[in-house]
Every structure is written in C-alpha cells, then in structure tokens.
Design a protein around this motif. Structure first.
Motif, PDB file in Angstrom:
ATOM      1  N   ALA A   1     -12.865 -10.769   3.300  1.00 19.48           N
ATOM      2  CA  ALA A   1     -11.625 -10.848   2.520  1.00 19.48           C
ATOM      3  C   ALA A   1     -11.501  -9.655   1.573  1.00 19.48           C
ATOM      4  O   ALA A   1     -10.428  -9.042   1.458  1.00 19.48           O
ATOM      5  CB  ALA A   1     -11.568 -12.161   1.738  1.00 19.48           C
ATOM      6  N   VAL A   2     -12.576  -9.319   0.899  1.00 18.00           N
ATOM      7  CA  VAL A   2     -12.548  -8.181  -0.022  1.00 18.00           C
ATOM      8  C   VAL A   2     -12.254  -6.893   0.747  1.00 18.00           C
ATOM      9  O   VAL A   2     -11.378  -6.111   0.364  1.00 18.00           O
ATOM     10  CB  VAL A   2     -13.879  -8.071  -0.806  1.00 18.00           C
ATOM     11  N   GLY A   3     -12.951  -6.682   1.838  1.00 16.84           N
ATOM     12  CA  GLY A   3     -12.726  -5.475   2.639  1.00 16.84           C
ATOM     13  C   GLY A   3     -11.331  -5.422   3.236  1.00 16.84           C
ATOM     14  O   GLY A   3     -10.704  -4.358   3.285  1.00 16.84           O
ATOM     15  N   ALA A   4     -10.827  -6.567   3.669  1.00 18.72           N
ATOM     16  CA  ALA A   4      -9.500  -6.612   4.298  1.00 18.72           C
ATOM     17  C   ALA A   4      -8.387  -6.272   3.321  1.00 18.72           C
ATOM     18  O   ALA A   4      -7.328  -5.799   3.720  1.00 18.72           O
ATOM     19  CB  ALA A   4      -9.261  -7.994   4.897  1.00 18.72           C
ATOM     20  N   VAL A   5      -8.619  -6.490   2.047  1.00 18.67           N
ATOM     21  CA  VAL A   5      -7.619  -6.129   1.041  1.00 18.67           C
ATOM     22  C   VAL A   5      -7.819  -4.695   0.562  1.00 18.67           C
ATOM     23  O   VAL A   5      -6.877  -3.901   0.515  1.00 18.67           O
ATOM     24  CB  VAL A   5      -7.662  -7.109  -0.159  1.00 18.67           C
ATOM     25  N   LEU A   6      -9.051  -4.344   0.225  1.00 22.32           N
ATOM     26  CA  LEU A   6      -9.301  -3.040  -0.393  1.00 22.32           C
ATOM     27  C   LEU A   6      -9.101  -1.858   0.549  1.00 22.32           C
ATOM     28  O   LEU A   6      -8.475  -0.866   0.169  1.00 22.32           O
ATOM     29  CB  LEU A   6     -10.720  -2.980  -0.962  1.00 22.32           C
ATOM     30  N   VAL A   7      -9.638  -1.941   1.736  1.00 24.76           N
ATOM     31  CA  VAL A   7      -9.624  -0.768   2.627  1.00 24.76           C
ATOM     32  C   VAL A   7      -8.199  -0.317   2.936  1.00 24.76           C
ATOM     33  O   VAL A   7      -7.851   0.848   2.689  1.00 24.76           O
ATOM     34  CB  VAL A   7     -10.470  -1.006   3.891  1.00 24.76           C
ATOM     35  N   PRO A   8      -7.337  -1.180   3.447  1.00 20.58           N
ATOM     36  CA  PRO A   8      -5.984  -0.682   3.748  1.00 20.58           C
ATOM     37  C   PRO A   8      -5.195  -0.285   2.501  1.00 20.58           C
ATOM     38  O   PRO A   8      -4.458   0.704   2.522  1.00 20.58           O
ATOM     39  CB  PRO A   8      -5.305  -1.830   4.489  1.00 20.58           C
ATOM     40  N   ALA A   9      -5.363  -1.027   1.422  1.00 25.65           N
ATOM     41  CA  ALA A   9      -4.599  -0.707   0.207  1.00 25.65           C
ATOM     42  C   ALA A   9      -5.028   0.631  -0.379  1.00 25.65           C
ATOM     43  O   ALA A   9      -4.184   1.452  -0.760  1.00 25.65           O
ATOM     44  CB  ALA A   9      -4.762  -1.818  -0.828  1.00 25.65           C
ATOM     45  N   PHE A  10      -6.315   0.869  -0.455  1.00 26.72           N
ATOM     46  CA  PHE A  10      -6.783   2.137  -0.998  1.00 26.72           C
ATOM     47  C   PHE A  10      -6.422   3.296  -0.079  1.00 26.72           C
ATOM     48  O   PHE A  10      -6.035   4.369  -0.542  1.00 26.72           O
ATOM     49  CB  PHE A  10      -8.297   2.113  -1.240  1.00 26.72           C
ATOM     50  N   LEU A  11      -6.537   3.088   1.224  1.00 24.30           N
ATOM     51  CA  LEU A  11      -6.175   4.155   2.154  1.00 24.30           C
ATOM     52  C   LEU A  11      -4.693   4.500   2.070  1.00 24.30           C
ATOM     53  O   LEU A  11      -4.316   5.664   2.218  1.00 24.30           O
ATOM     54  CB  LEU A  11      -6.546   3.781   3.584  1.00 24.30           C
ATOM     55  N   ARG A  12      -3.864   3.509   1.842  1.00 21.86           N
ATOM     56  CA  ARG A  12      -2.428   3.738   1.723  1.00 21.86           C
ATOM     57  C   ARG A  12      -2.107   4.642   0.537  1.00 21.86           C
ATOM     58  O   ARG A  12      -1.108   5.350   0.546  1.00 21.86           O
ATOM     59  CB  ARG A  12      -1.712   2.390   1.590  1.00 21.86           C
TER      60      ARG A  12
ATOM     61  N   ALA B   1     -11.595   8.051  -6.154  1.00 23.62           N
ATOM     62  CA  ALA B   1     -11.059   9.002  -7.130  1.00 23.62           C
ATOM     63  C   ALA B   1     -11.897  10.287  -7.174  1.00 23.62           C
ATOM     64  O   ALA B   1     -11.347  11.390  -7.242  1.00 23.62           O
ATOM     65  CB  ALA B   1     -10.992   8.354  -8.514  1.00 23.62           C
ATOM     66  N   VAL B   2     -13.213  10.135  -7.120  1.00 23.09           N
ATOM     67  CA  VAL B   2     -14.089  11.315  -7.114  1.00 23.09           C
ATOM     68  C   VAL B   2     -13.887  12.112  -5.833  1.00 23.09           C
ATOM     69  O   VAL B   2     -13.748  13.346  -5.864  1.00 23.09           O
ATOM     70  CB  VAL B   2     -15.573  10.903  -7.276  1.00 23.09           C
ATOM     71  N   LEU B   3     -13.840  11.435  -4.704  1.00 21.16           N
ATOM     72  CA  LEU B   3     -13.656  12.126  -3.429  1.00 21.16           C
ATOM     73  C   LEU B   3     -12.327  12.877  -3.375  1.00 21.16           C
ATOM     74  O   LEU B   3     -12.251  13.973  -2.818  1.00 21.16           O
ATOM     75  CB  LEU B   3     -13.745  11.139  -2.266  1.00 21.16           C
TER      76      LEU B   3
ATOM     77  N   PRO C   1      14.211   1.629  -4.710  1.00 18.44           N
ATOM     78  CA  PRO C   1      13.224   1.030  -5.606  1.00 18.44           C
ATOM     79  C   PRO C   1      12.127   2.031  -5.927  1.00 18.44           C
ATOM     80  O   PRO C   1      11.775   2.861  -5.095  1.00 18.44           O
ATOM     81  CB  PRO C   1      12.674  -0.154  -4.805  1.00 18.44           C
ATOM     82  N   PRO C   2      11.602   1.980  -7.135  1.00 11.77           N
ATOM     83  CA  PRO C   2      10.558   2.939  -7.503  1.00 11.77           C
ATOM     84  C   PRO C   2       9.309   2.735  -6.653  1.00 11.77           C
ATOM     85  O   PRO C   2       8.935   1.626  -6.313  1.00 11.77           O
ATOM     86  CB  PRO C   2      10.272   2.621  -8.971  1.00 11.77           C
ATOM     87  N   VAL C   3       8.701   3.843  -6.288  1.00  6.95           N
ATOM     88  CA  VAL C   3       7.461   3.796  -5.528  1.00  6.95           C
ATOM     89  C   VAL C   3       6.332   3.440  -6.494  1.00  6.95           C
ATOM     90  O   VAL C   3       6.205   4.056  -7.554  1.00  6.95           O
ATOM     91  CB  VAL C   3       7.185   5.172  -4.873  1.00  6.95           C
ATOM     92  N   PRO C   4       5.554   2.439  -6.149  1.00  6.28           N
ATOM     93  CA  PRO C   4       4.479   2.057  -7.077  1.00  6.28           C
ATOM     94  C   PRO C   4       3.493   3.204  -7.266  1.00  6.28           C
ATOM     95  O   PRO C   4       3.201   3.938  -6.334  1.00  6.28           O
ATOM     96  CB  PRO C   4       3.800   0.878  -6.395  1.00  6.28           C
ATOM     97  N   SER C   5       3.015   3.322  -8.451  1.00  4.31           N
ATOM     98  CA  SER C   5       2.068   4.393  -8.733  1.00  4.31           C
ATOM     99  C   SER C   5       0.728   4.096  -8.065  1.00  4.31           C
ATOM    100  O   SER C   5       0.411   2.955  -7.725  1.00  4.31           O
ATOM    101  CB  SER C   5       1.868   4.536 -10.238  1.00  4.31           C
ATOM    102  N   ARG C   6      -0.026   5.129  -7.878  1.00  7.56           N
ATOM    103  CA  ARG C   6      -1.354   5.007  -7.295  1.00  7.56           C
ATOM    104  C   ARG C   6      -2.218   4.071  -8.135  1.00  7.56           C
ATOM    105  O   ARG C   6      -2.907   3.197  -7.599  1.00  7.56           O
ATOM    106  CB  ARG C   6      -1.989   6.395  -7.221  1.00  7.56           C
ATOM    107  N   LEU C   7      -2.149   4.229  -9.441  1.00 10.95           N
ATOM    108  CA  LEU C   7      -2.930   3.392 -10.347  1.00 10.95           C
ATOM    109  C   LEU C   7      -2.567   1.928 -10.186  1.00 10.95           C
ATOM    110  O   LEU C   7      -3.437   1.067 -10.045  1.00 10.95           O
ATOM    111  CB  LEU C   7      -2.707   3.849 -11.794  1.00 10.95           C
ATOM    112  N   ARG C   8      -1.280   1.644 -10.175  1.00  7.18           N
ATOM    113  CA  ARG C   8      -0.830   0.260 -10.064  1.00  7.18           C
ATOM    114  C   ARG C   8      -1.220  -0.332  -8.708  1.00  7.18           C
ATOM    115  O   ARG C   8      -1.705  -1.464  -8.631  1.00  7.18           O
ATOM    116  CB  ARG C   8       0.678   0.178 -10.247  1.00  7.18           C
ATOM    117  N   THR C   9      -1.037   0.416  -7.652  1.00  5.08           N
ATOM    118  CA  THR C   9      -1.370  -0.085  -6.322  1.00  5.08           C
ATOM    119  C   THR C   9      -2.855  -0.390  -6.211  1.00  5.08           C
ATOM    120  O   THR C   9      -3.252  -1.431  -5.679  1.00  5.08           O
ATOM    121  CB  THR C   9      -0.962   0.945  -5.246  1.00  5.08           C
TER     122      THR C   9
END
Length: 140
Positions: free
Chosen positions: A123-134, A76-78, A8-16
């Motif tokens: 809830a916001v942190g629990a979704v954003l932090v792991p997803a962005f780090l991934r 993105a800047v970092l 399966p295609p790996v989701p793009s960074r933008l999409r993730t």
C-alpha cells in the motif's frame, strides 16, 4: 468579446509529495484497520531473541511515514545531482520495497498477520512510487 476560462491551478511539487506521504500513511492504516480490528489478525511479531511486539496503529503510522519522508528526501537530493532523478529513484524505491519483505521471512507471526503486514508495504509503495514519479518531470 472573448471569454477566457481559468484552468485549475497545478498542484505544487511540495503539496503533491506531502499528500502522497499522507496518502501512503492512510493506505497502510486502512490495510491495518481491515486486517487487525475487522478480520481479527493480531499483528504480533516476534523476531529471534526478542520479545513479541504487537503492531498497533501507531507503529503502522510510524513505519509508513518514515519511508515516505526518507523517499521524498532522497528524491529531492537526486533531483539536485542528476537529470535522471526519477529513474534512479524509482529503481531504488522498488528495490527498497522488495527488500522490505525480508523481515517478514525471519519473524514469527501467523500467516494472516504476515499477509496484512505485506499488504501495508504494498500500500505504501503503491501510493508513493507513482505520486513521486509524477512530480519529477515538473519544473520549478
């Protein structure tokens, strides 16, 4: 004869990252929906010297969308200026999450309302932090 299966295609960074922001908004709205309409905690907060504000779904949407978009922009800047973008971003994100609880200490609201609002932050942190780090290890 050999059979090759396509992975399966790996989701793009933008999409993730876009899905992470949408997921964070959905998670905070889910907490709000359980806390206010279902459990009956009116999310009315009053800051010192200000009129009370009733936080509805639209305010929850905005206050969960903005940190997601700002966090994405910072990451993105970092990524452009340091090879340790994920680590730096994670530390900053967790610091911002911790600091986001400070206003809950200074506003007047019921204990249930403060608990629901605190859970929206989590809830916001629990979704954003792991997803962005991934997505920080992925190369373009």
């Amino acid at each position: 004869m050999s059979v090759t299966t396509a992975s399966p295609p790996v989701p793009s960074r933008l999409r993730t990252r876009a899905l992470a922001v949408a997921g964070a908004v959905a998670a905070s709205l889910a907490v709000w929906a359980v806390g206010e309409p279902l459990l009956g905690h009116d999310l009315v907060v009053a800051a010192p010297d200000q009129r009370p504000m009733d936080l509805g779904a639209s305010q929850i949407l905005v206050f969960s969308l903005l940190p997601g978009l700002l966090g994405w922009a910072l990451l993105a800047v970092l990524e452009r200026v340091t090879s340790r973008a994920g680590t730096v971003w994670a530390v900053l994100a967790l610091l911002v999450l911790a600091l986001s609880f400070a206003p809950l200490l200074s506003v007047e609201a019921t204990g249930g309302s403060k608990a629901v609002l605190a859970l929206t932050h989590v809830a916001v942190g629990a979704v954003l932090v792991p997803a962005f780090l991934r997505t920080t290890g992925a190369r373009r």
